[in-house]
Design a protein around this motif. Structure first.
Motif, PDB file in Angstrom:
ATOM      1  N   LEU A 120       0.867  -1.180   0.000  1.00 26.20           N
ATOM      2  CA  LEU A 120       0.000   0.000   0.000  1.00 26.20           C
ATOM      3  C   LEU A 120       0.899   1.224   0.000  1.00 26.20           C
ATOM      4  CD1 LEU A 120      -2.641  -1.041   2.686  1.00 26.20           C
ATOM      5  CD2 LEU A 120      -3.028  -0.837   0.223  1.00 26.20           C
ATOM      6  N   ARG A 147      -1.002  -1.273  -4.529  1.00 32.47           N
ATOM      7  CA  ARG A 147      -2.177  -0.399  -4.565  1.00 32.47           C
ATOM      8  C   ARG A 147      -1.739   0.992  -4.125  1.00 32.47           C
ATOM      9  NH1 ARG A 147      -7.971  -0.857  -3.431  1.00 32.47           N
ATOM     10  NH2 ARG A 147      -8.742   1.288  -3.620  1.00 32.47           N
ATOM     11  N   VAL A 149      -2.669   4.613  -2.963  1.00 29.55           N
ATOM     12  CA  VAL A 149      -3.813   5.213  -2.266  1.00 29.55           C
ATOM     13  C   VAL A 149      -3.784   6.724  -2.444  1.00 29.55           C
ATOM     14  CG1 VAL A 149      -4.980   5.476  -0.045  1.00 29.55           C
ATOM     15  CG2 VAL A 149      -3.748   3.349  -0.564  1.00 29.55           C
ATOM     16  N   ALA A 179      -7.118   0.132   1.673  1.00 29.57           N
ATOM     17  CA  ALA A 179      -7.042   1.230   0.708  1.00 29.57           C
ATOM     18  C   ALA A 179      -8.393   1.905   0.535  1.00 29.57           C
ATOM     19  CB  ALA A 179      -6.530   0.717  -0.635  1.00 29.57           C
TER      20      ALA A 179
END
Length: 323
Positions: A120, A147, A149, A179
């Protein structure tokens, strides 16, 4: 904390001479104790989290490049906020840049090589930098393992989002759930900043030379707001005392109105500044403690990537809500 329970991450930051200056890479060595959670959290120095603290937290860290008279430095690595403000006082040209795609790739690859399954990444708000767009494009090469964010935060609110992400990892939530929660709650914050001089806001193009000259002539101190990741001029006051009073009033009003439906037990109250006197910090924290009894009040130095646009003597207050 970090992507494993009990995983200790030691950061060794090396500089490699290359054709366009210095490239910062982060090499990770690990000592596994306990069961892996397999989710890493990474951020950049716009959060106010620098290398030493990132190591303690178990967070992957990228320094924001600061360019002074054409030479590149790395925030929290080989330049301090005091160095930046001294350069401002010397009238040197200062700009900031996003971390290079290669440094981001090195960080992510290093984490994935340790057995991490998901990353993340929480960069500076997309409203202030292309860092998010660059990271999002690069993440497409990782087949869903990364991912990015976009929770519209910077400075202390971004730091609190990183801490919230670590708590959610520890609580067993998966990467997409975390997320989604961070992006859902990303705008649940409010920050006000006032500056000692308009000179640097003028140099960064946020106000005109005419406005800066009038401000200097009449002692005008602007109050800036940060909402949805955007820094904008909120109001103009005669003198620092009135500016602070306006910040306190506006923040109290936000908590009563904008955030009326949010649980105050999840509210963090923050103070941030550049080269602010310890006595002044204590006075501001005391006022905020009286305004919001029972809530923690923290202080952080404004990240240099913001401070280079405000100059020394800037002070900000705010609140943010996180699970």
């Amino acid at each position: 904390s970090g992507f494993t329970d009990g995983l200790k991450i030691m950061y060794h930051i090396n500089y490699h001479e290359c054709f366009n200056g210095f490239l910062t890479s982060v090499k990770l060595t690990t000592n596994r104790e306990g069961t892996a959670m397999n989710i890493a959290v990474t951020t950049d120095s716009s959060s106010g989290i620098l290398a030493v603290e990132a190591e303690k937290m178990g967070v992957g860290f990228l320094p924001v490049p600061i360019i002074i008279d054409g030479k590149t430095y790395y925030e929290g690595v080989n330049i301090t906020p005091a160095d930046v403000y001294a350069a401002l006082e010397s009238d040197k040209r200062i700009t900031t840049s996003q971390p290079s795609p290669q440094s981001l790739k090195d960080l992510w690859d290093g984490l994935l090589d340790t057995g991490c399954e998901k990353i993340l990444h929480l960069p500076i708000t997309s409203a202030l930098s292309s860092s998010y767009a660059t990271a999002e494009a690069l993440s497409k090469e990782y087949d869903g393992r990364v991912r990015v964010v976009n929770n519209n935060r910077i400075s202390v609110p971004l730091r609190e989002a990183v801490k919230s992400a670590l708590r959610m990892v520890k609580n067993g939530m998966n990467a997409d759930e975390i997320a989604d929660r961070l992006e859902r709650d990303g705008e649940n914050y409010s920050v006000y900043i006032t500056v000692d001089t308009l000179e640097y806001l003028q140099k960064s193009g946020r106000i005109s030379a005419f406005t800066a000259q009038l401000g200097k002539l009449f002692g005008i101190k602007p109050v800036l707001s940060i909402r949805k990741g955007v820094i904008s001029l909120y109001s103009k006051q005669r003198g620092m005392k009135k500016s602070k009073k306006e910040m306190f009033r506006s923040l109290a009003d936000d908590v009563k109105t904008r955030f009326a439906g949010l649980d105050k037990n999840h509210m963090t109250v923050c103070v941030a500044g550049t080269c602010v006197d310890k006595k002044e910090i204590a006075e501001i924290k005391d006022t905020l403690s009286e305004m919001f009894p029972g809530r923690p009040v923290c202080y952080d130095e404004l990240p240099a990537c913001i401070g280079c646009h405000t100059g020394g003597g800037a002070v900000g207050i705010g609140v943010c809500f996180d699970d």
